[in-house]
Design a protein around this motif. Structure first.
Motif, PDB file in Angstrom:
ATOM      1  N   ARG A   1       0.831  -1.197   0.000  1.00  9.95           N
ATOM      2  CA  ARG A   1       0.000   0.000   0.000  1.00  9.95           C
ATOM      3  C   ARG A   1       0.870   1.253   0.000  1.00  9.95           C
ATOM      4  O   ARG A   1       1.974   1.262   0.539  1.00  9.95           O
ATOM      5  N   ASN A   2       0.359   2.307  -0.579  1.00  7.35           N
ATOM      6  CA  ASN A   2       1.035   3.593  -0.651  1.00  7.35           C
ATOM      7  C   ASN A   2       1.256   4.155   0.750  1.00  7.35           C
ATOM      8  O   ASN A   2       0.420   4.011   1.628  1.00  7.35           O
TER       9      ASN A   2
ATOM     10  N   THR B   1      -1.587   6.700   2.019  1.00  6.41           N
ATOM     11  CA  THR B   1      -2.974   6.307   2.226  1.00  6.41           C
ATOM     12  C   THR B   1      -3.346   6.398   3.701  1.00  6.41           C
ATOM     13  O   THR B   1      -2.492   6.252   4.576  1.00  6.41           O
TER      14      THR B   1
ATOM     15  N   GLU C   1      -6.583  -2.370  -9.536  1.00  7.98           N
ATOM     16  CA  GLU C   1      -5.325  -2.190  -8.819  1.00  7.98           C
ATOM     17  C   GLU C   1      -4.109  -2.749  -9.549  1.00  7.98           C
ATOM     18  O   GLU C   1      -2.984  -2.320  -9.283  1.00  7.98           O
TER      19      GLU C   1
END
Length: 79
Positions: free
Chosen positions: A26-27, A30, A60
């Protein structure tokens, strides 16, 4: 702090030819679980969980897949 729960669907991409699973990081920007590793997935909109999992996989990763096995949808704590 109030907890929120969201119904989500998750795809578990697997390549039998390579004998590998695909996980995504995940970034860091976020709000929910930054820098964590997980499978593609997200909110179930007005659709069946299986369709949501395939949609999220495409959104995604730009990969298409097929459902080999299903499980129950679950709620994810988004706090």
């Amino acid at each position: 702090m109030t907890q929120r729960a969201t119904e989500v669907a998750t795809a578990v991409p697997y390549s039998p030819e390579k004998e590998k699973f695909l996980v995504l990081k995940r970034n860091s920007n976020t709000d929910i679980h930054p820098d964590k590793w997980n499978f593609p997935g997200g909110h179930i909109e007005k659709e069946e969980a299986e369709n949501a999992a395939l949609r999220e996989l495409k959104e995604e990763t730009n990969l298409t897949g097929k459902i080999l096995k299903t499980g129950d949808s679950f709620n994810l704590d988004t706090e």
